[in-house]
Design a protein around this motif. Structure first.
Motif, PDB file in Angstrom:
ATOM      1  N   ALA A 127       0.801  -1.142   0.449  1.00 40.14           N
ATOM      2  CA  ALA A 127       0.068   0.096  -0.086  1.00 40.14           C
ATOM      3  C   ALA A 127       1.040   1.753   0.198  1.00 40.14           C
ATOM      4  O   ALA A 127       0.764   2.392  -0.618  1.00 40.14           O
ATOM      5  CB  ALA A 127      -0.815   0.133   1.353  1.00 40.14           C
ATOM      6  N   ALA A 128       2.003   1.241   1.066  1.00 43.23           N
ATOM      7  CA  ALA A 128       2.869   2.472   1.463  1.00 43.23           C
ATOM      8  C   ALA A 128       3.842   2.945  -0.096  1.00 43.23           C
ATOM      9  O   ALA A 128       3.974   4.231  -0.586  1.00 43.23           O
ATOM     10  CB  ALA A 128       3.362   1.818   2.255  1.00 43.23           C
ATOM     11  N   VAL A 129       4.723   2.079  -0.238  1.00 38.54           N
ATOM     12  CA  VAL A 129       5.164   1.697  -1.948  1.00 38.54           C
ATOM     13  C   VAL A 129       4.474   1.868  -2.435  1.00 38.54           C
ATOM     14  O   VAL A 129       4.836   3.179  -4.078  1.00 38.54           O
ATOM     15  CB  VAL A 129       6.095   0.040  -2.522  1.00 38.54           C
ATOM     16  CG1 VAL A 129       6.496   0.317  -3.912  1.00 38.54           C
ATOM     17  CG2 VAL A 129       6.942   0.153  -1.191  1.00 38.54           C
ATOM     18  N   PRO A 130       2.909   1.524  -3.610  1.00 37.69           N
ATOM     19  CA  PRO A 130       2.157   2.418  -4.590  1.00 37.69           C
ATOM     20  C   PRO A 130       1.784   3.520  -3.911  1.00 37.69           C
ATOM     21  O   PRO A 130       1.812   4.361  -5.647  1.00 37.69           O
ATOM     22  CB  PRO A 130       1.400   1.193  -4.497  1.00 37.69           C
ATOM     23  CG  PRO A 130       2.331  -0.010  -4.064  1.00 37.69           C
ATOM     24  CD  PRO A 130       2.957  -0.079  -2.649  1.00 37.69           C
ATOM     25  N   ALA A 131       1.552   3.530  -3.145  1.00 31.36           N
ATOM     26  CA  ALA A 131       0.816   4.791  -2.748  1.00 31.36           C
ATOM     27  C   ALA A 131       2.301   5.911  -3.102  1.00 31.36           C
ATOM     28  O   ALA A 131       1.868   7.228  -3.165  1.00 31.36           O
ATOM     29  CB  ALA A 131       0.790   4.970  -1.341  1.00 31.36           C
ATOM     30  N   GLY A 514      -6.458  -0.274  -1.391  1.00 32.53           N
ATOM     31  CA  GLY A 514      -5.478  -0.095   0.057  1.00 32.53           C
ATOM     32  C   GLY A 514      -4.580   1.159  -0.536  1.00 32.53           C
ATOM     33  O   GLY A 514      -4.228   1.927   0.365  1.00 32.53           O
ATOM     34  N   VAL A 515      -4.057   1.564  -1.779  1.00 33.44           N
ATOM     35  CA  VAL A 515      -3.612   1.805  -1.990  1.00 33.44           C
ATOM     36  C   VAL A 515      -3.741   3.288  -2.169  1.00 33.44           C
ATOM     37  O   VAL A 515      -3.078   4.445  -2.173  1.00 33.44           O
ATOM     38  CB  VAL A 515      -2.755   1.993  -3.593  1.00 33.44           C
ATOM     39  CG1 VAL A 515      -1.769   3.111  -3.961  1.00 33.44           C
ATOM     40  CG2 VAL A 515      -2.079   0.415  -3.398  1.00 33.44           C
ATOM     41  N   LEU A 516      -5.015   3.619  -2.502  1.00 33.59           N
ATOM     42  CA  LEU A 516      -5.544   4.757  -3.245  1.00 33.59           C
ATOM     43  C   LEU A 516      -5.866   5.027  -1.935  1.00 33.59           C
ATOM     44  O   LEU A 516      -5.986   6.844  -0.991  1.00 33.59           O
ATOM     45  CB  LEU A 516      -7.458   4.989  -3.693  1.00 33.59           C
ATOM     46  CG  LEU A 516      -6.567   3.844  -5.324  1.00 33.59           C
ATOM     47  CD1 LEU A 516      -8.222   4.516  -5.570  1.00 33.59           C
ATOM     48  CD2 LEU A 516      -5.746   5.103  -5.853  1.00 33.59           C
ATOM     49  N   ILE A 517      -6.355   4.169  -0.615  1.00 29.90           N
ATOM     50  CA  ILE A 517      -6.665   4.826   0.996  1.00 29.90           C
ATOM     51  C   ILE A 517      -5.845   5.500   1.339  1.00 29.90           C
ATOM     52  O   ILE A 517      -5.504   6.501   2.095  1.00 29.90           O
ATOM     53  CB  ILE A 517      -7.539   3.807   1.925  1.00 29.90           C
ATOM     54  CG1 ILE A 517      -9.195   3.549   1.579  1.00 29.90           C
ATOM     55  CG2 ILE A 517      -7.136   4.444   2.981  1.00 29.90           C
ATOM     56  CD1 ILE A 517      -9.659   2.137   1.573  1.00 29.90           C
TER      57      ILE A 517
END
Length: 636
Positions: A127-131, A514-517
């Motif tokens: 989630a964090a890396v793509p965010a 999860g990434v978008l959130i």
């Protein structure tokens, strides 16, 4: 352990421990276990267990990466890995390629390696890396990211050392997934037919999932099925007009209310609860059938497609998920308090090793500070170099990660749910105040605490299995470190292949909720709520209040009413993923619930391997097809 996080459970009685595993009142549980349960002379972390665990874990990691980008959820690893390893080594034994049987404790040690690798997608990693990619448009190089993920995961493994004996040996917390894994290993090695049946179901479901993926996605000179990806309501191919099922004069499928022809989603639904499944269906119908059309009428949503709808609805879903997660976590304050109390034991009076019967079996307490003394400075240096996080902020992240790891481990032990979705926003809020405007610090500091928490809880879940089976905890600890290296080495290059740029994220191919959130929370903390459209702020407020209301109703409603209260997690997730995905999830959950009620023995034998097979087969074939397209072996 859940990572939506991950839901790896199987019907079992957590109190049904192996014979002799429970001492009578007044007995020292550790001494009793050492004398009656521990099997010190049995082969455990053998080279073949390590190699098998790393390979199976890497495959499961690839599958989880694909699934988490599709759905925001990740599948359980350990039980599936144990079934696969048992089947493989039994075949090799029958072919006389191996002379020795694959023992239950070897399988248990293998599971520790595989789970550490397979769960490398969790803890906020994917989630964090793509965010970070989504908000900044760039990522560190592959080698640096591999090192970052491996260091954070290894810190989580070390963080589990000081609390293992208290949570597992003394308090005997259930860790339901760990207990289920122990029971599965006992069944596999005690009843050959059970193992063969589960293996057949897992393999057959995996093959079917892979075939579906090929029919949907494969295009070449020799294969072009033109198979539809979706069936529009009432579940007919998109080319068929269905005028009597329309919303605002448009077919329901245009709004996302169609059936996604994906066994991956149906398999995922089979592994979740029926309550979560129908909550997702309800959330999808309300979101795409009522709320989105109303917002289009008002002009707040400018186009009828998933990306436009999700751009607005994201804030409602994110607020619902974050508020419900934080409130649920707050209601577990007793677990949090017990975790802080356990911290005093880490630095309190130590038992003399000569008087400690477990000293030769457990990880030495000194491994915990030594691990952090070695890896902690590396983590702080990586934060500063890769993400421009101030050194003081990186140093602060280490004790915060330890505290979060202790809390996550206890909550997982008591509830089988690792609270990554609550701990991540907590850290984001902390760093939003300490380093305002620093998006990278906000995202990756939360990644550090989430990663430490997940891997601490994962090791303790594995150690619960070992405790019930009589395994050596020190060998399981070492096995997890092997798995950490394998998982980090595979997940980063695979992610780079699947997500070559940020444009892929938030699409119907990879909704990545999860990434978008994660990105939305960081963006909001960096630029403030005033950057949102006023209507989106109202949506976020409504979502936050609804999340709080659902948690309060779940907690305080009469027992007879609770089955009819929607799951906050399921309802919130349905708001931020395509409606077609929620429909398929619900179908899978309905199939599993029907079997549990009408055919409980069939459900116990089939739901887990079939659901896992659908997930693994389609996801792995999906990755394979993407690789063929990337290397120009197949038209895009």
């Amino acid at each position: 352990m859940s990572h939506p996080a991950s839901n790896e459970t199987t019907p079992h009685d957590p109190t049904d421990a192996p014979p002799g595993a429970s001492p009578s009142a007044g007995q020292d549980p550790e001494r009793y276990w050492l004398e009656n349960v521990y099997q010190g002379g049995i082969r455990q972390l053998t080279p073949r267990a390590v190699v098998a665990g790393m390979l199976i874990g890497m495959v499961m990691c690839l599958s989880n990466l694909y699934v988490i980008l599709k759905t925001g959820w990740s599948m359980g690893v350990t039980i599936t890995a144990c079934i696969l390893a048992f089947t493989f080594f039994n075949v090799m034994r029958e072919l006389r390629l191996f002379k020795k049987d694959f023992s239950p404790l070897e399988n248990n040690a293998m599971g520790s390696v595989a789970s550490a690798a397979g769960y490398m997608t969790g803890g906020g990693n994917m989630a964090a890396v793509p965010a970070l990619l989504l908000l900044t448009g760039t990522l560190p190089g592959t080698g640096w990211l591999v090192l970052w993920l491996a260091v954070i995961a290894a810190l989580g493994v070390f963080a589990a050392i000081p609390i293992k004996r208290q949570l597992i040996n003394i308090e005997a917390l259930p860790f339901p997934t760990g207990t289920a894994t122990a029971e599965t290993i006992k069944a596999l090695h005690g009843h050959g037919e059970v193992a063969r049946q589960k293996a057949r179901l897992l393999g057959g479901a995996g093959l079917l999932g892979a075939i579906i993926a090929v029919l949907r996605e494969a295009k070449s000179a020799w294969l072009n099925t033109n198979a539809p990806s979706f069936l529009h309501l009432p579940f007919m191919p998109a080319k068929v007009s269905v005028p009597f099922i329309s919303i605002r004069g448009r077919p329901a499928g245009d709004w996302g209310l169609s059936l996604d022809l994906s066994l991956l989603l149906i398999g995922g639904g089979m592994l979740m609860s029926w309550k979560t499944g129908w909550s997702m269906l309800l959330g999808a119908v309300l979101t795409y059938g009522f709320f989105a059309p109303a917002m289009v009428d008002q002009g707040f949503i400018t186009a009828v497609n998933y990306k436009a709808i999700n751009t607005w609805m994201l804030w409602t879903g994110a607020a619902l998920l974050v508020s419900s997660g934080l409130l649920s976590f707050a209601f577990q304050w007793r677990s949090v308090a017990r975790s802080f109390k356990a911290l005093s034991g880490v630095f309190g009076k130590k038992t003399d090793a000569a008087d400690d019967p477990m000293a030769a079996v457990e990880c030495p307490p000194t491994w915990f500070p030594m691990g952090f003394a070695i890896l902690g400075p590396v983590a702080v240096a990586l934060m500063a170099y890769l993400f421009q996080i101030p050194v003081w902020a990186g140093v602060l992240a280490l004790p915060l990660a330890v505290v979060m790891g202790f809390i996550a481990s206890r909550v997982t032990g008591e509830t089988d749910t690792t609270p990554t979705k609550a701990l991540g926003p907590v850290t984001q809020l902390i760093y939003g105040g300490l380093a305002p405007g620093n998006v990278a610090a906000n995202i990756m500091s939360a990644n550090a605490t989430g990663g430490v928490g997940l891997h601490a809880a994962d090791l303790l879940t594995d150690l619960k299995s070992g405790w019930l089976l009589g395994g050596n905890p020190r060998q399981q600890f070492i096995g997890q470190l092997f798995g950490v290296v394998a998982g980090a080495a595979i997940v980063v290059p695979a992610f780079n292949l699947l997500v070559p740029d940020a444009k892929v994220l938030g699409t119907e191919e990879f909704p990545a909720p999860g990434v978008l959130i994660w990105a939305g929370v960081s963006q909001m903390l960096s630029v403030g709520l005033e950057a949102l459209h006023p209507s989106a702020r109202v949506g976020a407020l409504c979502g936050g209040l609804l999340g709080i209301a659902l948690v309060l109703m779940e907690r305080w409603a009469p027992k007879a009413a609770k089955p009819y209260i929607p799951s906050a997690a399921g309802f919130g997730l349905a708001i931020v993923i395509p409606g077609s995905s929620s429909i398929s999830f619900c179908i899978g959950a309905a199939i599993a619930e029907f079997l549990r009620r009408r055919k409980p023995q069939v459900a116990e034998a089939a739901v887990l391997p079939v659901g896992s097979g659908f997930l693994a087969g389609e996801s792995l074939m999906g990755i394979g097809l993407i690789m063929l397209k990337a290397f120009n072996f197949m038209p895009k």
